[in-house]
Design a protein around this motif. Sequence first.
Motif, PDB file in Angstrom:
ATOM      1  N   ASP A   1      28.888  11.295 -24.917  1.00 36.29           N
ATOM      2  CA  ASP A   1      28.365  11.569 -23.589  1.00 36.29           C
ATOM      3  C   ASP A   1      28.642  12.982 -23.075  1.00 36.29           C
ATOM      4  O   ASP A   1      28.341  13.283 -21.931  1.00 36.29           O
ATOM      5  CB  ASP A   1      28.898  10.536 -22.593  1.00 36.29           C
ATOM      6  CG  ASP A   1      30.417  10.498 -22.560  1.00 36.29           C
ATOM      7  OD1 ASP A   1      31.053  11.234 -23.332  1.00 36.29           O
ATOM      8  OD2 ASP A   1      30.969   9.725 -21.752  1.00 36.29           O
ATOM      9  N   THR A   2      29.224  13.835 -23.890  1.00 34.88           N
ATOM     10  CA  THR A   2      29.427  15.222 -23.467  1.00 34.88           C
ATOM     11  C   THR A   2      28.848  16.157 -24.523  1.00 34.88           C
ATOM     12  O   THR A   2      28.673  15.778 -25.684  1.00 34.88           O
ATOM     13  CB  THR A   2      30.926  15.559 -23.286  1.00 34.88           C
ATOM     14  OG1 THR A   2      31.577  15.482 -24.551  1.00 34.88           O
ATOM     15  CG2 THR A   2      31.599  14.635 -22.277  1.00 34.88           C
ATOM     16  N   HIS A   3      28.559  17.374 -24.109  1.00 41.32           N
ATOM     17  CA  HIS A   3      27.994  18.377 -25.015  1.00 41.32           C
ATOM     18  C   HIS A   3      28.924  18.633 -26.205  1.00 41.32           C
ATOM     19  O   HIS A   3      28.485  18.669 -27.357  1.00 41.32           O
ATOM     20  CB  HIS A   3      27.725  19.675 -24.244  1.00 41.32           C
ATOM     21  CG  HIS A   3      27.147  20.765 -25.084  1.00 41.32           C
ATOM     22  ND1 HIS A   3      25.859  20.694 -25.598  1.00 41.32           N
ATOM     23  CD2 HIS A   3      27.674  21.928 -25.536  1.00 41.32           C
ATOM     24  CE1 HIS A   3      25.629  21.771 -26.311  1.00 41.32           C
ATOM     25  NE2 HIS A   3      26.702  22.537 -26.297  1.00 41.32           N
ATOM     26  N   SER A   4      30.221  18.785 -25.944  1.00 42.06           N
ATOM     27  CA  SER A   4      31.150  19.091 -27.042  1.00 42.06           C
ATOM     28  C   SER A   4      31.262  17.934 -28.030  1.00 42.06           C
ATOM     29  O   SER A   4      31.387  18.148 -29.236  1.00 42.06           O
ATOM     30  CB  SER A   4      32.527  19.479 -26.500  1.00 42.06           C
ATOM     31  OG  SER A   4      33.109  18.398 -25.827  1.00 42.06           O
ATOM     32  N   LYS A   5      31.187  16.713 -27.547  1.00 37.10           N
ATOM     33  CA  LYS A   5      31.239  15.558 -28.454  1.00 37.10           C
ATOM     34  C   LYS A   5      29.955  15.432 -29.262  1.00 37.10           C
ATOM     35  O   LYS A   5      29.982  15.061 -30.433  1.00 37.10           O
ATOM     36  CB  LYS A   5      31.508  14.279 -27.668  1.00 37.10           C
ATOM     37  CG  LYS A   5      32.900  14.231 -27.093  1.00 37.10           C
ATOM     38  CD  LYS A   5      33.072  13.012 -26.239  1.00 37.10           C
ATOM     39  CE  LYS A   5      34.386  13.073 -25.495  1.00 37.10           C
ATOM     40  NZ  LYS A   5      34.534  11.975 -24.550  1.00 37.10           N
ATOM     41  N   ARG A   6      28.815  15.741 -28.637  1.00 37.91           N
ATOM     42  CA  ARG A   6      27.553  15.721 -29.384  1.00 37.91           C
ATOM     43  C   ARG A   6      27.573  16.788 -30.475  1.00 37.91           C
ATOM     44  O   ARG A   6      27.139  16.557 -31.598  1.00 37.91           O
ATOM     45  CB  ARG A   6      26.362  15.907 -28.441  1.00 37.91           C
ATOM     46  CG  ARG A   6      26.043  14.639 -27.638  1.00 37.91           C
ATOM     47  CD  ARG A   6      24.761  14.765 -26.861  1.00 37.91           C
ATOM     48  NE  ARG A   6      24.829  15.739 -25.788  1.00 37.91           N
ATOM     49  CZ  ARG A   6      25.258  15.507 -24.561  1.00 37.91           C
ATOM     50  NH1 ARG A   6      25.697  14.291 -24.238  1.00 37.91           N
ATOM     51  NH2 ARG A   6      25.258  16.450 -23.649  1.00 37.91           N
ATOM     52  N   ASP A   7      28.088  17.981 -30.149  1.00 43.41           N
ATOM     53  CA  ASP A   7      28.215  19.032 -31.161  1.00 43.41           C
ATOM     54  C   ASP A   7      29.149  18.599 -32.289  1.00 43.41           C
ATOM     55  O   ASP A   7      28.935  18.921 -33.452  1.00 43.41           O
ATOM     56  CB  ASP A   7      28.739  20.333 -30.543  1.00 43.41           C
ATOM     57  CG  ASP A   7      27.686  21.059 -29.736  1.00 43.41           C
ATOM     58  OD1 ASP A   7      26.491  20.694 -29.824  1.00 43.41           O
ATOM     59  OD2 ASP A   7      28.062  21.997 -29.002  1.00 43.41           O
ATOM     60  N   PHE A   8      30.200  17.873 -31.934  1.00 43.53           N
ATOM     61  CA  PHE A   8      31.177  17.422 -32.920  1.00 43.53           C
ATOM     62  C   PHE A   8      30.535  16.535 -33.991  1.00 43.53           C
ATOM     63  O   PHE A   8      30.848  16.659 -35.169  1.00 43.53           O
ATOM     64  CB  PHE A   8      32.307  16.664 -32.222  1.00 43.53           C
ATOM     65  CG  PHE A   8      33.345  16.123 -33.151  1.00 43.53           C
ATOM     66  CD1 PHE A   8      34.376  16.927 -33.610  1.00 43.53           C
ATOM     67  CD2 PHE A   8      33.301  14.808 -33.587  1.00 43.53           C
ATOM     68  CE1 PHE A   8      35.344  16.434 -34.479  1.00 43.53           C
ATOM     69  CE2 PHE A   8      34.258  14.301 -34.454  1.00 43.53           C
ATOM     70  CZ  PHE A   8      35.276  15.121 -34.897  1.00 43.53           C
ATOM     71  N   VAL A   9      29.659  15.624 -33.591  1.00 42.53           N
ATOM     72  CA  VAL A   9      29.100  14.674 -34.557  1.00 42.53           C
ATOM     73  C   VAL A   9      27.925  15.240 -35.338  1.00 42.53           C
ATOM     74  O   VAL A   9      27.480  14.628 -36.306  1.00 42.53           O
ATOM     75  CB  VAL A   9      28.704  13.328 -33.896  1.00 42.53           C
ATOM     76  CG1 VAL A   9      29.913  12.676 -33.262  1.00 42.53           C
ATOM     77  CG2 VAL A   9      27.577  13.495 -32.915  1.00 42.53           C
TER      78      VAL A   9
END
Length: 184
Positions: free
Chosen positions: A105-113
């Motif tokens: 649900d956050t930009h950094s977590k989306r980038d992480f995956v």
Amino acid sequence: MRRDDSEESVYQRLADVCQQIYDALLDGIKKAVYFHDAAEWDHKDDPHLYFHIIRRSAIEYLKQLAPSIEDGDNDRPPMSGLIIRQPDDLIRVWHTAAQRIPKPDTHSKRDFVKQSPSGQMPLFSVPDLSRLRGSHSNLNHVIIQWTNNDHIITRYDLVRPVNIKRGAVTVEWRRPLLGGHKPA
């Protein structure tokens, strides 16, 4: 030399760290149970507090690994922000009840995956400037996905995400670490 991010290679690199994280979660569960028992509270009445105690205890237990919490995770689901950086890998510890890993649900977590599959070769070579910028893009990203039933860890998997599709994280590989593999 190209780093090998296959399931077996990543497991070999991270087996000891996975065991330390598992031990830290068990220690956190014991502390959360003790806290709730001492207060004569049912942990199911406030699961956020229960998981916060587990996460907070894990952070203390893992100080030698320099865990961090992503900014803004205070209002996120429990365990969503425990991050451990290793020389070749960036590990996020996520507690989920579902088998699938939900869409971050956050930009950094989306980038992480979002990362290339481990066997995919780049079409052309680009200089890696990420260390200069302080980025984690040159690291292999993995998730330790764990689930518990009351006070017992029932799932503890090492997962390599590669993308997001249909509202969930697409997984390249998943290695269950309970039953036959470390942690024991």
